[in-house]
Design a protein around this motif. Structure first.
Motif, PDB file in Angstrom:
ATOM      1  N   THR A   1     -20.052  34.086 -51.759  1.00 20.53           N
ATOM      2  CA  THR A   1     -20.228  35.173 -52.653  1.00 20.53           C
ATOM      3  C   THR A   1     -21.290  34.539 -53.895  1.00 20.53           C
TER       4      THR A   1
ATOM      5  N   LYS B   1     -10.691  40.911 -49.477  1.00 17.08           N
ATOM      6  CA  LYS B   1     -11.280  40.041 -50.251  1.00 17.08           C
ATOM      7  C   LYS B   1     -12.938  39.748 -49.535  1.00 17.08           C
TER       8      LYS B   1
ATOM      9  N   ASN C   1     -21.326  44.313 -58.057  1.00 20.56           N
ATOM     10  CA  ASN C   1     -20.063  44.187 -57.142  1.00 20.56           C
ATOM     11  C   ASN C   1     -19.682  45.681 -56.817  1.00 20.56           C
TER      12      ASN C   1
ATOM     13  N   SER D   1     -15.537  37.869 -47.048  1.00 17.34           N
ATOM     14  CA  SER D   1     -15.153  36.852 -46.080  1.00 17.34           C
ATOM     15  C   SER D   1     -16.260  35.925 -45.989  1.00 17.34           C
TER      16      SER D   1
ATOM     17  N   GLY E   1      -6.725  40.390 -57.320  1.00 17.36           N
ATOM     18  CA  GLY E   1      -7.595  39.560 -56.545  1.00 17.36           C
ATOM     19  C   GLY E   1      -8.431  39.850 -55.429  1.00 17.36           C
ATOM     20  N   TYR E   2      -8.653  41.448 -55.594  1.00 23.15           N
ATOM     21  CA  TYR E   2      -9.407  41.876 -54.642  1.00 23.15           C
ATOM     22  C   TYR E   2     -10.853  41.904 -54.940  1.00 23.15           C
ATOM     23  N   ASP E   3     -11.773  41.878 -53.764  1.00 23.39           N
ATOM     24  CA  ASP E   3     -13.180  41.815 -54.068  1.00 23.39           C
ATOM     25  C   ASP E   3     -13.703  43.496 -53.734  1.00 23.39           C
ATOM     26  N   TYR E   4     -13.080  44.127 -52.728  1.00 20.62           N
ATOM     27  CA  TYR E   4     -13.532  45.222 -52.639  1.00 20.62           C
ATOM     28  C   TYR E   4     -12.561  46.217 -52.192  1.00 20.62           C
TER      29      TYR E   4
END
Length: 503
Positions: free
Chosen positions: A491, A486, A138, A488, A418-421
């Motif tokens: 994942t 987040k 990640n 789209s 809660g963010y992914d990037y």
């Protein structure tokens, strides 16, 4: 057929040198929930301190600031030799359980970012057969330093093929090479040359340092009396912290003094050299640079070892230009000839950001000069990726430790929200300039290939530890210049991919 992903982890670290081991330690302490792997191209850890094997290899930064902020340097030598530094890094990795996370002989050649899945896919050549394998994560931390590991900078001197002796670049030094009784010419005036000359003098017949122009060289004690005293009266960590604070303060004071009063500093440096070599030595010709102090890095001579071998006659210095090599040595433009059995071109490094990895962002190939640094640790438009890049005017590790602290804060913040990037995004009207304000040849040769920096925070790369410490350690994560998002798309691993925990 696409090679399946072998392992997936939260964070992939590229490089197991002092930066990579530091990153791993900070992750374990500050983001303990994150799994990580370190991918190392070489067969052992240590990076620079495993690669360079030339005589006398040592740090030109004091170890009280070059050492990690979390592990005291207790050896006592202010400017440590290469094997001691490698042992320090190795012991740190072993005691912290980092060794088991390192995959050796794994050279990363490509890194692909996909915003839909919010992950990196790295392709590497593994083992002696260079088998292609893929790894995913990640977040990516590039800790491979800033120069090429396969070779250093080598000018094309006329007549090199005519020379009947040996020519060895320091970066490719063979520890088994015997230079006993040889006449040696070291070309260069930087830290490597200033290290080689006293290390080889005595065993060699004679050593000559040939420089086109002088460099600032300062003599410093190899022991710190205050640090030694503090270790006797205080616990190791407290003594280290106080010594570290002292050294940081002195370093910043001297750098700022050099920038504000360059003539005063230059006069003081030359006076000290005259005290070392005597009034009869031509200090003005050989030790008075045309540039101001700290326009390039200072070279250090622990206990004045460089000046000692000049005084003894075991070594000498020539300030001149190479006309050409010939069968027996080097013909200089002044008409003088230097006889040599061995020529060592200590002519510098070739800078290479990210270890030369091909980086692709959502299908678009990364072009470094089109990007701007963010807080000296990330690049505009490059998601979930940090770059370990130290100071030019102070110890490398000072900035590296701060960078890794900020990375952990960033990772923890994204988990909490809660963010992914995350991706740094500069304003469209941001004015930019060269990444480094340094006149050294290796920097000037590389500037056109490096990222840019802005003229204001957070895009400006400050060479100031206190300022960086306050903003990197305590500044807000969501500062208006970093976009968080987040994933789209899907994942989960693609069909046929094998994902294993690398925690």
């Amino acid at each position: 057929m696409t090679t399946p992903v072998e392992t997936h982890t939260d964070v992939l670290i590229v490089g197991a040198g002092i930066s990579g081991v530091g990153a791993a330690h900070h992750l374990q302490q500050r983001s303990p929930g994150k799994g990580y792997q370190i991918l190392e191209a070489r067969e052992d850890l240590g990076g620079t301190w495993d690669l360079f094997r030339y005589p006398g290899i040592r740090s030109d930064s004091d170890m009280y600031t070059f050492g990690f902020n979390f592990r005291p340097w207790t050896d006592g030598k202010v400017f440590a030799d290469g094997p001691s530094i490698k042992r320090y890094v190795t012991d740190t990795a072993r005691e912290a359980g980092i060794l088991e996370h390192i995959r050796f002989q794994t050279r990363v050649v490509r890194a692909d970012w996909d915003s839909a899945s919010a992950r990196w896919i790295l392709e590497a050549e593994v083992g002696e057969r260079r088998e292609r394998k893929r790894f995913s994560a990640n977040f990516l931390i590039l800790c491979s330093g800033y120069y090429r590991y396969d070779h250093g900078y080598m000018p094309d001197f006329p007549g090199m093929a005519d020379f009947e002796g040996d020519i060895i670049h320091p970066q490719l030094w063979d520890e088994d090479y015997d230079y006993t009784g040889k006449k040696i010419v070291v070309i260069g005036s930087g830290a490597t040359a200033v290290t080689l000359v006293p290390a080889m003098a005595g065993r060699a017949s004679h050593v000559t340092m040939l420089q086109r122009s002088p460099t600032y060289i300062a003599s410093r004690p190899s022991r710190d009396a205050i640090a030694d005293w503090l270790r006797k009266v205080l616990p190791a960590r407290a003594a280290y912290l106080l010594t570290r604070v002292k050294q940081i303060g002195l370093g910043m004071f001297f750098f700022n003094l050099s920038r504000r009063h360059p003539d005063y500093v230059k006069k003081g440096v030359l006076k000290e050299i005259r005290n070392q070599l005597g009034e009869d030595f031509d200090v003005e010709t050989h030790f008075s640079p045309s540039y101001n102090p700290w326009d390039q890095r200072f070279c250090l001579a622990p206990d004045g070892d460089f000046f000692e071998v000049l005084k003894s006659g075991e070594a000498s210095i020539e300030t001149d230009h190479v006309e050409r090599f010939d069968a027996t040595g080097i013909q200089l433009k002044s008409g003088k000839h230097l006889e040599a059995d061995l020529i060592i071109p200590a002519t510098g490094l070739e800078m290479l950001i990210g270890g030369g990895i091909e980086i692709v962002i959502d299908g678009e190939r990364f072009n470094a000069p089109a990007h701007v640094t963010y807080r000296g640790m990330m690049l505009s438009g490059v998601p979930n990726c940090a770059l370990a890049f130290g100071y030019t005017n102070a110890s490398w590790t000072l900035k590296i430790d701060l960078t890794h602290e900020r990375i952990c804060r960033l990772l923890n913040h994204m988990d909490a929200k809660g963010y992914d990037y995350c991706v740094p995004e500069p304003p469209a009207d941001l004015e930019t300039r060269d990444l480094l304000d340094f006149s050294s040849g290796y920097v000037q040769r590389a500037l056109a290939t490096l990222p840019r920096q802005g003229t204001k925070a957070p895009w400006k790369t400050y060479q100031n530890y206190i300022m960086d410490m306050m903003t990197i350690r305590f500044g807000p994560i969501e500062d208006g210049h970093m976009r968080f998002a987040k994933a789209s798309g899907q994942t989960q691993p693609a069909s046929g991919e094998l994902l294993e925990s690398a925690r």
